[in-house]
Design a protein around this motif. Structure first.
Motif, short mmCIF file in Angstrom:
data_model
loop_
_atom_site.label_atom_id
_atom_site.label_comp_id
_atom_site.label_asym_id
_atom_site.label_seq_id
_atom_site.Cartn_x
_atom_site.Cartn_y
_atom_site.Cartn_z
N ASN A 3 4.88 -8.13 0.54
CA ASN A 3 4.92 -6.80 -0.04
C ASN A 3 5.76 -6.74 -1.31
OD1 ASN A 3 3.85 -4.23 0.17
ND2 ASN A 3 5.73 -3.42 1.10
N ASN A 6 3.74 -8.09 -4.16
CA ASN A 6 2.73 -7.10 -4.56
C ASN A 6 3.37 -6.01 -5.40
OD1 ASN A 6 0.71 -8.45 -3.21
ND2 ASN A 6 0.77 -7.11 -1.42
N ASN A 7 4.52 -5.52 -4.97
CA ASN A 7 5.20 -4.45 -5.71
C ASN A 7 5.65 -4.93 -7.09
OD1 ASN A 7 4.85 -2.57 -3.67
ND2 ASN A 7 6.76 -3.12 -2.67
N TRP A 123 -5.88 1.64 -6.11
CA TRP A 123 -4.84 1.11 -5.24
C TRP A 123 -3.48 1.76 -5.42
CZ3 TRP A 123 -6.96 -1.30 -1.44
CH2 TRP A 123 -8.18 -1.95 -1.64
N GLY A 126 1.92 0.98 -6.36
CA GLY A 126 2.75 0.02 -5.65
C GLY A 126 4.04 0.68 -5.16
#
Length: 137
Positions: A3, A6-7, A123, A126
């Protein structure tokens, strides 16, 4: 991918996208009359209004994208703006042959930018964003 990776990637993507729009908006402020003249020469109707709207979209949308505030709608507005601007200013099919290659390159680059913006619209920003922090409150 974890995660935090991804952020971090989402934040990097937002920074790089904003890098395209925010300076362009400030450039239109600094050179407003030149931007209006160029827009008029390209056949844009009401070029003063078009440039003013464009610089607001670039600045506000770019800043929202940068900080991750209302990221999905900001990305959609920026994507629509980019498609319209691309069709007006990079119509490579209607320029002299010696200009076509550069205009096609700019056209294709802008279409790729639209793809990135649509990914943010799909998406979100984030976890390292104002949007994510507002959901936690």
């Amino acid at each position: 991918m974890n995660n935090s990776m991804n952020n971090a990637l989402a934040l990097a993507g937002r920074i790089l996208m904003a890098w395209l729009f925010i300076p362009a908006g400030f450039g239109k402020i600094a050179g407003f009359s030149g931007s209006v003249g160029y827009a008029a020469a390209m056949g844009m109707p009401l070029p003063e209004i078009g440039v003013a709207v464009g610089l607001l979209i670039e600045l506000v949308g770019g800043i929202f994208l940068l900080i991750g505030l209302k990221t999905r709608p900001a990305a959609m507005v920026l994507a629509f703006f980019t498609v319209v601007a691309t069709l007006i200013f990079h119509a490579y099919w209607s320029v002299p042959a010696d200009q076509a290659m550069m205009q096609q390159l700019l056209f294709n680059k802008n279409i790729a930018v639209v793809g990135g913006l649509l990914a943010f619209a799909a998406w979100g920003a984030g976890g390292w964003s104002v949007d994510a922090n507002r959901r936690r409150i």
